[in-house]
Design a protein around this motif. Sequence first.
Motif, mmCIF file in Angstrom:
data_model
loop_
_atom_site.group_PDB
_atom_site.id
_atom_site.type_symbol
_atom_site.label_atom_id
_atom_site.label_comp_id
_atom_site.label_asym_id
_atom_site.label_seq_id
_atom_site.Cartn_x
_atom_site.Cartn_y
_atom_site.Cartn_z
ATOM 1 N N ARG A 1 10.806 -1.516 -2.292
ATOM 2 C CA ARG A 1 11.926 -0.644 -1.910
ATOM 3 C C ARG A 1 11.683 0.793 -2.392
ATOM 4 O O ARG A 1 11.897 1.759 -1.647
ATOM 5 N N ASP A 2 11.243 0.931 -3.631
ATOM 6 C CA ASP A 2 10.987 2.275 -4.173
ATOM 7 C C ASP A 2 9.847 2.965 -3.428
ATOM 8 O O ASP A 2 9.900 4.181 -3.172
ATOM 9 N N THR A 3 8.803 2.216 -3.100
ATOM 10 C CA THR A 3 7.669 2.800 -2.380
ATOM 11 C C THR A 3 8.095 3.217 -0.979
ATOM 12 O O THR A 3 7.641 4.252 -0.458
ATOM 13 N N ALA A 4 8.963 2.428 -0.348
ATOM 14 C CA ALA A 4 9.485 2.805 0.969
ATOM 15 C C ALA A 4 10.287 4.101 0.878
ATOM 16 O O ALA A 4 10.213 4.963 1.766
ATOM 17 N N ALA A 5 11.059 4.254 -0.201
ATOM 18 C CA ALA A 5 11.821 5.492 -0.384
ATOM 19 C C ALA A 5 10.889 6.695 -0.531
ATOM 20 O O ALA A 5 11.134 7.778 0.021
ATOM 21 N N THR A 6 9.817 6.490 -1.288
ATOM 22 C CA THR A 6 8.828 7.560 -1.439
ATOM 23 C C THR A 6 8.200 7.909 -0.093
ATOM 24 O O THR A 6 7.987 9.086 0.231
ATOM 25 N N GLU A 7 7.922 6.885 0.712
ATOM 26 C CA GLU A 7 7.345 7.115 2.038
ATOM 27 C C GLU A 7 8.336 7.852 2.940
ATOM 28 O O GLU A 7 7.939 8.727 3.721
ATOM 29 N N ASN A 8 9.601 7.526 2.836
ATOM 30 C CA ASN A 8 10.604 8.242 3.633
ATOM 31 C C ASN A 8 10.611 9.727 3.302
ATOM 32 O O ASN A 8 10.693 10.579 4.197
ATOM 33 N N THR B 1 12.741 -1.132 11.354
ATOM 34 C CA THR B 1 13.777 -0.189 11.809
ATOM 35 C C THR B 1 14.525 -0.723 13.025
ATOM 36 O O THR B 1 15.670 -0.308 13.268
ATOM 37 N N ASP B 2 13.918 -1.642 13.790
ATOM 38 C CA ASP B 2 14.611 -2.207 14.958
ATOM 39 C C ASP B 2 15.424 -3.449 14.593
ATOM 40 O O ASP B 2 15.987 -4.123 15.460
ATOM 41 N N GLY B 3 15.473 -3.790 13.302
ATOM 42 C CA GLY B 3 16.272 -4.910 12.843
ATOM 43 C C GLY B 3 15.520 -6.212 12.694
ATOM 44 O O GLY B 3 16.021 -7.148 12.054
ATOM 45 N N ARG B 4 14.327 -6.313 13.265
ATOM 46 C CA ARG B 4 13.555 -7.554 13.119
ATOM 47 C C ARG B 4 13.071 -7.685 11.673
ATOM 48 O O ARG B 4 12.758 -6.698 11.024
ATOM 49 N N ARG B 5 13.019 -8.956 11.235
ATOM 50 C CA ARG B 5 12.681 -9.210 9.835
ATOM 51 C C ARG B 5 11.430 -10.078 9.733
ATOM 52 O O ARG B 5 11.202 -10.971 10.545
ATOM 53 N N VAL B 6 10.647 -9.801 8.711
ATOM 54 C CA VAL B 6 9.502 -10.633 8.344
ATOM 55 C C VAL B 6 9.819 -11.252 6.994
ATOM 56 O O VAL B 6 10.148 -10.530 6.043
ATOM 57 N N TYR C 1 0.846 -1.187 0.000
ATOM 58 C CA TYR C 1 0.000 0.000 0.000
ATOM 59 C C TYR C 1 0.888 1.245 0.000
ATOM 60 O O TYR C 1 2.110 1.142 0.074
ATOM 61 N N GLU C 2 0.268 2.406 -0.053
ATOM 62 C CA GLU C 2 1.040 3.645 -0.107
ATOM 63 C C GLU C 2 1.909 3.854 1.128
ATOM 64 O O GLU C 2 3.027 4.374 1.026
ATOM 65 N N HIS C 3 1.406 3.456 2.303
ATOM 66 C CA HIS C 3 2.123 3.756 3.543
ATOM 67 C C HIS C 3 2.516 2.530 4.350
ATOM 68 O O HIS C 3 3.289 2.655 5.305
ATOM 69 N N VAL C 4 1.989 1.372 4.002
ATOM 70 C CA VAL C 4 2.331 0.160 4.742
ATOM 71 C C VAL C 4 2.461 -1.004 3.765
ATOM 72 O O VAL C 4 2.023 -0.923 2.613
ATOM 73 N N VAL C 5 3.069 -2.088 4.261
ATOM 74 C CA VAL C 5 3.074 -3.337 3.528
ATOM 75 C C VAL C 5 2.524 -4.397 4.475
ATOM 76 O O VAL C 5 2.888 -4.448 5.647
ATOM 77 N N ALA D 1 7.923 3.550 6.216
ATOM 78 C CA ALA D 1 8.979 4.489 6.583
ATOM 79 C C ALA D 1 10.114 3.742 7.279
ATOM 80 O O ALA D 1 9.913 3.066 8.285
ATOM 81 N N GLY D 2 11.311 3.833 6.731
ATOM 82 C CA GLY D 2 12.472 3.195 7.320
ATOM 83 C C GLY D 2 12.577 1.707 7.061
ATOM 84 O O GLY D 2 13.484 1.045 7.583
ATOM 85 N N LEU D 3 11.680 1.147 6.257
ATOM 86 C CA LEU D 3 11.670 -0.294 6.020
ATOM 87 C C LEU D 3 12.792 -0.686 5.055
ATOM 88 O O LEU D 3 13.002 -0.046 4.028
#
Length: 267
Positions: A189-196, A147-152, A108-112, A127-129
Amino acid sequence: MGAMWLIVVVAVAVGAFAGWRRHLFPGGWGYALASRFAAERGELAHARSKVRGLEGTARADESAARAEVAEQEQRYKSELRTRERLIASLNEPGTGKRLAGLGEVALYEHVVVAKDAKGVRHTLQLAGLGVEFEWSEESYYLYLVRTDGRRVRADYARVGVSPDEAEQKERQETRFTEKQVRDFADTVRDTAATENTFRARLPERLKKAEADLDRVREDTAAQERARERLARVQERNKDNPHLRTAREELEAERLKWRALTGKMPPG
């Protein structure tokens, strides 16, 4: 039968017309219909028409002024709501619209939103993903790194690695190519950059949106002008010398008719 109905309709219409004429010009059928009183009826009718015309103009002017007030008030409220909704959307952007998806991952625009290999559903802020790609002999792996290093981890079974095609069909397992998974990873990755970028600019956008809201809230000039115009129209109509003169002329004609017939006609 048709001719009879026509006669009845005509008779009713004539009777209604005659009754209405007698109401407007009381005192008897002669006064209402006879040609010898046509001049008197004409003067009374003219005086009535003049008053009605001026009254109609006054009502139309006031109605237009009221409509302008309502329009300006509605425009003001609409502009306030638009800016309030913008501020709300900046403070709480939510998920945004769906942009893409692959397997158990929806972007989505702001979350995955992702379901991991254990079937657990995760909603991750973009943001920060971080996004990582790996593979094994049987699967491709998309890692969404918080952002805390945990991975899904989302697993994608590879195309063409099952030795038993019948088993693959029986399991009804969707399989993916490396290009599909890599392309999707790039999109995330690109969408996360846009969100940042969106998040970085958010304080400035909020500040501007709040300033715009204050400006709109204070700008009541158009409403005030419309209300002042309505007040002027009402005052003009209240003391309209042309309408006052026309009403006096109508009253004089009514008194003349009463003197002639003994009956005061309607105004």
